[in-house]
Enzyme design. Structure first.
Site, PDB file in Angstrom:
ATOM      1  N   SER A   1       0.948  -1.178  -0.083  1.00 51.98           N
ATOM      2  CA  SER A   1      -0.124   0.155   0.138  1.00 51.98           C
ATOM      3  C   SER A   1       1.010   1.185  -0.095  1.00 51.98           C
ATOM      4  O   SER A   1       2.232   1.084   0.080  1.00 51.98           O
ATOM      5  CB  SER A   1      -0.788  -0.086   1.217  1.00 51.98           C
ATOM      6  OG  SER A   1      -0.078   0.439   2.141  1.00 51.98           O
ATOM      7  N   LYS A   2       0.081   2.245  -0.197  1.00 51.25           N
ATOM      8  CA  LYS A   2       1.015   3.631  -0.259  1.00 51.25           C
ATOM      9  C   LYS A   2       2.011   3.784   0.977  1.00 51.25           C
ATOM     10  O   LYS A   2       2.861   4.587   0.942  1.00 51.25           O
ATOM     11  CB  LYS A   2      -0.054   4.869  -0.258  1.00 51.25           C
ATOM     12  CG  LYS A   2      -0.648   5.083  -1.472  1.00 51.25           C
ATOM     13  CD  LYS A   2      -0.210   6.420  -2.020  1.00 51.25           C
ATOM     14  CE  LYS A   2      -0.459   6.640  -3.445  1.00 51.25           C
ATOM     15  NZ  LYS A   2      -1.988   6.828  -3.500  1.00 51.25           N
ATOM     16  N   ARG A   3       1.728   3.017   2.302  1.00 53.03           N
ATOM     17  CA  ARG A   3       2.624   3.342   3.140  1.00 53.03           C
ATOM     18  C   ARG A   3       4.017   2.757   2.903  1.00 53.03           C
ATOM     19  O   ARG A   3       4.912   3.361   3.621  1.00 53.03           O
ATOM     20  CB  ARG A   3       1.957   2.305   4.530  1.00 53.03           C
ATOM     21  CG  ARG A   3       1.372   3.125   5.411  1.00 53.03           C
ATOM     22  CD  ARG A   3       0.847   2.002   6.721  1.00 53.03           C
ATOM     23  NE  ARG A   3       0.472   0.745   6.057  1.00 53.03           N
ATOM     24  CZ  ARG A   3       1.440  -0.258   6.194  1.00 53.03           C
ATOM     25  NH1 ARG A   3       2.251  -0.213   6.883  1.00 53.03           N
ATOM     26  NH2 ARG A   3       0.630  -1.290   5.651  1.00 53.03           N
TER      27      ARG A   3
END
Ligand code: GLU
Length: 483
Positions: A252-254
């Site tokens: 994910s963007k994390r």
């Protein structure tokens, strides 16, 4: 004769191209190419609510940038078009009606209110539609449809028995039919659901290998029941493993950039991105190499090499791959890349692009880092006395001042300003003054760059900046050290 391999990339234009989408496209492309087959592009745009303007052009742009050229598709046509689902509604209607006639589907007149009530009242085991309209007499249902009563078409799942299929990656999977919902095939507005359209199209388009993310694995038994109801041969199913970050959690963007566009913006080359993505679930058998061009992948890729273990997307691995690709670029190609980045940063101040490119090629990890790496060139940074002190070279600000005072007239009268004449002058200066190279070069480097560590040394910096800017910086450094 075995059928010609045919794969399809079937994106929904609902947003940007994620790494997972691109991996599907890449594997589909590679399976087709490695087996001498065809790769087609189909736009799955039947979910009108999720349609995003511009998403289709992003799909084309991404495929082209990556070199994943399709053999059939909306833009180039082909024998089984049209290749956009919203232009194929007549097929979905035709087969939905056929399934109703043959008793494998039925019209459902339940209103949205009733269905949402069902969901709210949901208790214990039951999930999904309660099959109320399944019991309506077919003749009566046909009359109500004829009279124009709003309805959807639902798949009539077998109520007992089980469905088994074999996935090329996940192996044999069996589900109890009673667990399968009577899912909607055709919506009230005549648009198909994804769950229906993909089956009709994959068959009509003669797709032999359905390759997609493992999130579709649980729906595949329902598709198998549809293939059987229509009397069609099933394609090979190839579901691809989940993509996770290095912490094992779903990417994910994390973790970092997760779309092709963002990875490009970070400064990864398309070739490196493709190389990295090729390894997200596939490995080339005994071959331990990690750098493969698309052309090489086209030869060696095989479904057998796909693994179901979650695939780790490692940004440090991608960094390493990107470095390999950058180091391998021809000087001319690399210089043009550098110019595109550096020209706007230098504005109307001249700089020596050729030398800048040579200095950066062995050192850059990703293009997005370059702006910061060359800030000392594109801007005049402030000096600090500490910058001039270097214990190892036994250099401090007052010695640097002496050295630079001595150098200034010599540099000013140097007839040409080149990567040969500059180091020669500095060498001569060392010999004449008995000072160490580290002291002379170091002083000049800090005078020009206003930082201790630079990609390339004093000479390279001077060449990149050119005579006039270099002398101006030297003057500024002297003024600072004198002050
Ligand atoms: N339209 C679906 C998606 O974008 C395609 C799934 C499939 O390949 O069947 O996820």
């Amino acid at each position: 004769m075995p059928k010609l391999t045919k794969t399809r990339f079937a994106p929904s234009p609902t947003g940007i191209m994620h790494i997972g989408n691109l991996r599907s496209a890449l594997y589909e492309y590679l399976i087709a190419r490695s087996e001498g087959g065809k790769f087609l592009l189909r736009i799955e745009d039947t979910d009108r609510e999720r349609y995003v303007e511009g998403a289709v052009s992003a799909i084309y742009r991404t495929l082209e940038t990556c070199g994943l050229f399709h053999d059939e598709g909306p833009d180039i046509g082909g024998p089984n078009g049209p290749y956009v689902q919203s232009e194929r509604l007549r097929f979905y209607r035709q087969y939905a009606e056929e399934l109703v006639r043959s008793g494998h589907a039925y019209p459902c007149f339940c209103t949205v209110e009733r269905l949402s009530g069902l969901r709210e009242g949901e208790e214990g085991e039951f999930s999904g539609y309660d099959r109320r309209c399944r019991g309506i007499d077919p003749a009566e249902a046909a009359r109500r449809v004829e009279a124009g009563e709003p309805h959807v078409i639902r798949q009539k799942m077998p109520l007992d028995g089980e469905t088994t299929f074999t996935d090329a990656v996940y192996g044999t999977i069996t589900v109890q039919n009673k667990e399968l919902e009577d899912q909607i095939l055709l919506k009230t507005d005549g648009y198909p659901t994804y769950n229906f359209a993909n089956v009709i199209d994959d068959h009509l388009m003669e797709v032999t290998h359905v390759v997609r993310g493992s999130e579709y694995l649980s729906s595949t038994p329902k598709y198998c029941i549809l293939y059987d109801a229509l009397g069609w041969e099933k394609p090979a199913f190839v579901h691809l493993p989940l993509i996770v970050g290095e912490d094992g959690k779903k990417l994910s963007k994390r973790h970092g950039s997760t779309s092709f566009g963002d990875l490009l913006k970070d400064g990864y080359l398309p070739e490196a991105i493709i190389n990295m993505i090729a390894f997200l679930g596939w490995a080339p058998g005994d071959d331990t190499r990690e750098i493969f061009s698309l052309a090489e992948l086209e030869k060696i890729f095989s479904v057998k090499g796909i693994n179901k273990a979650p695939a780790v997307f490692s940004y440090s691995k991608l960094d390493w791959m990107n470095e390999q690709y950058i180091r391998g670029l021809s000087h001319d190609v690399w210089r043009e890349m550098i110019r595109k980045i550096a020209d706007p940063l230098f504005g109307d101040r001249p700089y020596e692009a050729d030398m800048l490119a040579r200095v950066l090629q062995p050192r850059v990890t990703k293009l997005g880092d370059i702006g910061e790496m060359i800030r000392f060139l594109t801007e005049r940074l402030p000096y600090d006395r500490e910058l001039f002190s270097n214990k190892r070279a036994k250099l401090d600000a007052s010695l640097a001042l002496d050295i630079l005072r001595d150098l200034q007239p010599k540099l000013e009268s140097l007839p040409d300003w080149t990567e040969e004449s500059l180091p020669a002058l500095l060498e001569r200066t060392c010999e004449e003054t008995g000072r160490k190279k580290g002291q002379v070069m170091g002083s000049l480097r800090v005078a020009l760059a206003a930082q201790q560590v630079t990609p390339g040394g004093a000479t390279e910096t001077a060449v990149i900046l050119g005579r006039s800017e270099s002398l101006a910086r030297l003057e500024k450094a002297l003024a600072f050290l004198n002050g």
